[in-house]
Design a protein around this motif. Structure first.
Motif, PDB file in Angstrom:
ATOM      1  N   TYR A 215       6.029   8.225   8.586  1.00  0.00           N
ATOM      2  CA  TYR A 215       4.776   7.708   9.136  1.00  0.00           C
ATOM      3  C   TYR A 215       4.678   6.227   8.786  1.00  0.00           C
ATOM      4  O   TYR A 215       5.052   5.817   7.693  1.00  0.00           O
ATOM      5  CB  TYR A 215       3.571   8.426   8.523  1.00  0.00           C
ATOM      6  CG  TYR A 215       3.564   9.921   8.684  1.00  0.00           C
ATOM      7  CD1 TYR A 215       2.680  10.541   9.553  1.00  0.00           C
ATOM      8  CD2 TYR A 215       4.446  10.728   7.953  1.00  0.00           C
ATOM      9  CE1 TYR A 215       2.670  11.917   9.706  1.00  0.00           C
ATOM     10  CE2 TYR A 215       4.443  12.102   8.106  1.00  0.00           C
ATOM     11  CZ  TYR A 215       3.558  12.693   8.981  1.00  0.00           C
ATOM     12  OH  TYR A 215       3.555  14.053   9.126  1.00  0.00           O
ATOM     13  N   MET A 216       4.155   5.425   9.705  1.00  0.00           N
ATOM     14  CA  MET A 216       3.900   4.019   9.442  1.00  0.00           C
ATOM     15  C   MET A 216       2.505   3.674   9.943  1.00  0.00           C
ATOM     16  O   MET A 216       2.118   4.104  11.030  1.00  0.00           O
ATOM     17  CB  MET A 216       4.921   3.123  10.151  1.00  0.00           C
ATOM     18  CG  MET A 216       6.353   3.326   9.709  1.00  0.00           C
ATOM     19  SD  MET A 216       7.485   2.169  10.526  1.00  0.00           S
ATOM     20  CE  MET A 216       9.069   2.826   9.975  1.00  0.00           C
ATOM     21  N   TRP A 217       1.778   2.884   9.138  1.00  0.00           N
ATOM     22  CA  TRP A 217       0.405   2.521   9.516  1.00  0.00           C
ATOM     23  C   TRP A 217       0.096   1.086   9.154  1.00  0.00           C
ATOM     24  O   TRP A 217       0.652   0.531   8.218  1.00  0.00           O
ATOM     25  CB  TRP A 217      -0.619   3.389   8.781  1.00  0.00           C
ATOM     26  CG  TRP A 217      -0.354   4.854   8.721  1.00  0.00           C
ATOM     27  CD1 TRP A 217      -0.367   5.751   9.733  1.00  0.00           C
ATOM     28  CD2 TRP A 217      -0.052   5.605   7.534  1.00  0.00           C
ATOM     29  NE1 TRP A 217      -0.096   7.006   9.275  1.00  0.00           N
ATOM     30  CE2 TRP A 217       0.095   6.948   7.920  1.00  0.00           C
ATOM     31  CE3 TRP A 217       0.093   5.277   6.191  1.00  0.00           C
ATOM     32  CZ2 TRP A 217       0.387   7.975   7.018  1.00  0.00           C
ATOM     33  CZ3 TRP A 217       0.403   6.287   5.291  1.00  0.00           C
ATOM     34  CH2 TRP A 217       0.533   7.619   5.712  1.00  0.00           C
ATOM     35  N   CYS A 218      -0.862   0.549   9.885  1.00  0.00           N
ATOM     36  CA  CYS A 218      -1.460  -0.744   9.534  1.00  0.00           C
ATOM     37  C   CYS A 218      -2.922  -0.530   9.200  1.00  0.00           C
ATOM     38  O   CYS A 218      -3.658   0.120   9.952  1.00  0.00           O
ATOM     39  CB  CYS A 218      -1.349  -1.728  10.691  1.00  0.00           C
ATOM     40  SG  CYS A 218       0.303  -2.382  10.964  1.00  0.00           S
ATOM     41  N   SER A 219      -3.340  -1.080   8.076  1.00  0.00           N
ATOM     42  CA  SER A 219      -4.749  -1.131   7.692  1.00  0.00           C
ATOM     43  C   SER A 219      -5.125  -2.598   7.562  1.00  0.00           C
ATOM     44  O   SER A 219      -4.346  -3.401   7.037  1.00  0.00           O
ATOM     45  CB  SER A 219      -5.002  -0.411   6.364  1.00  0.00           C
ATOM     46  OG  SER A 219      -4.628   0.939   6.423  1.00  0.00           O
ATOM     47  N   ASP A 220      -6.297  -2.937   8.029  1.00  0.00           N
ATOM     48  CA  ASP A 220      -6.762  -4.327   7.943  1.00  0.00           C
ATOM     49  C   ASP A 220      -7.657  -4.484   6.726  1.00  0.00           C
ATOM     50  O   ASP A 220      -8.645  -3.763   6.567  1.00  0.00           O
ATOM     51  CB  ASP A 220      -7.501  -4.713   9.222  1.00  0.00           C
ATOM     52  CG  ASP A 220      -6.557  -4.783  10.415  1.00  0.00           C
ATOM     53  OD1 ASP A 220      -6.012  -5.874  10.656  1.00  0.00           O
ATOM     54  OD2 ASP A 220      -6.362  -3.729  11.077  1.00  0.00           O
ATOM     55  N   VAL A 221      -7.290  -5.434   5.861  1.00  0.00           N
ATOM     56  CA  VAL A 221      -8.018  -5.646   4.621  1.00  0.00           C
ATOM     57  C   VAL A 221      -8.430  -7.114   4.511  1.00  0.00           C
ATOM     58  O   VAL A 221      -7.788  -8.007   5.082  1.00  0.00           O
ATOM     59  CB  VAL A 221      -7.192  -5.229   3.384  1.00  0.00           C
ATOM     60  CG1 VAL A 221      -6.890  -3.736   3.421  1.00  0.00           C
ATOM     61  CG2 VAL A 221      -5.906  -6.042   3.295  1.00  0.00           C
ATOM     62  N   ASN A 222      -9.471  -7.327   3.769  1.00  0.00           N
ATOM     63  CA  ASN A 222      -9.924  -8.686   3.474  1.00  0.00           C
ATOM     64  C   ASN A 222      -9.905  -8.890   1.971  1.00  0.00           C
ATOM     65  O   ASN A 222     -10.658  -8.253   1.232  1.00  0.00           O
ATOM     66  CB  ASN A 222     -11.332  -8.927   4.020  1.00  0.00           C
ATOM     67  CG  ASN A 222     -11.810 -10.343   3.771  1.00  0.00           C
ATOM     68  OD1 ASN A 222     -11.253 -11.297   4.313  1.00  0.00           O
ATOM     69  ND2 ASN A 222     -12.833 -10.493   2.935  1.00  0.00           N
TER      70      ASN A 222
END
Length: 224
Positions: A215-222
């Motif tokens: 599985y591969m994912w992108c999460s957007d963080v600040n």
């Protein structure tokens, strides 16, 4: 006098029709159960949430609301492209990569795990972010308790702009690789970073334990 059976005299074809209908109905039910099984057998990172999970969590019960177009344009374009990307947030997987993640995942397809049905997740733009510090916790939810050989964690390089640039392997800093996790529904581990500020992509690889499934994912963080 012996009573004649109410079925006597009826042609055999008439008797077969109800049985055929029952067989067809059973096949439809079994087929539906088989088709829906994958949606209940996988998982994703829920904290910080992956792009698909974040869109499903916020808009799943309200996905026809036109306000999404202005309030959350990246989720809007994802729902327009393919709502199944969000409904099956737990199924962004590929089988049999043999650890060849980079060779078999071209630049620009990392956030979709190189799945064409999830291509909307690769688009740069104003994705909603989760505020994190330099040290933060990751939470992965696994519906079927597959276990993990490891999780591999990357962060987009300082200076990379997720709002305008598509993610490639050369845009990533490798942060850490975890050890093995036994079967469970929740996996949590800490990530330690330094030198990051602003909007970044947290890119993660989950190598499941039950079979060679990635599985591969992108999460957007600040980073504050």
């Amino acid at each position: 006098m012996r009573k004649q059976s109410p079925l006597a005299g009826r042609p055999r074809s008439a008797l077969r029709r109800p049985l055929q209908a029952l067989v067809m109905l059973f096949a439809v039910v079994v087929g539906a159960l088989t088709w829906s099984a994958p949606a209940q057998a996988h998982g994703t990172v829920v904290g910080p949430p992956s792009r698909a999970y974040q869109c499903w969590q916020k808009w799943g019960n309200n996905h026809t609301n036109p306000a999404m177009q202005t309030e959350d344009p990246m989720c809007w374009q994802a729902f327009q492209a393919n709502p199944d990307t969000m409904w099956n947030w737990m199924s962004a997987l590929r089988d049999g990569l043999g650890g060849q993640f980079q060779a078999r995942t071209p630049d620009g397809t990392l956030c979709s795990n190189n799945l064409s049905r999830n291509a909307s997740l690769n688009k740069p733009g104003q994705w909603k972010t989760t505020n994190v510090g330099s040290n933060f916790s990751v939470h992965v939810y696994d519906q079927a308790s597959h276990g993990a050989d490891y999780f591999r964690v990357y962060v987009s390089k300082q200076g990379f702009d997720p709002k305008t640039q598509t993610l490639g392997w050369g845009n990533l800093d490798f942060i850490t690789q975890t050890g093995r996790f036994g079967p469970a529904m929740d996996y949590r581990f800490n990530v330690n970073t330094s030198g990051y500020t602003g909007h970044h992509i947290l890119f993660m690889i989950w190598q499941a334990s039950h079979i060679d499934q990635t599985y591969m994912w992108c999460s957007d963080v600040n980073f504050g």
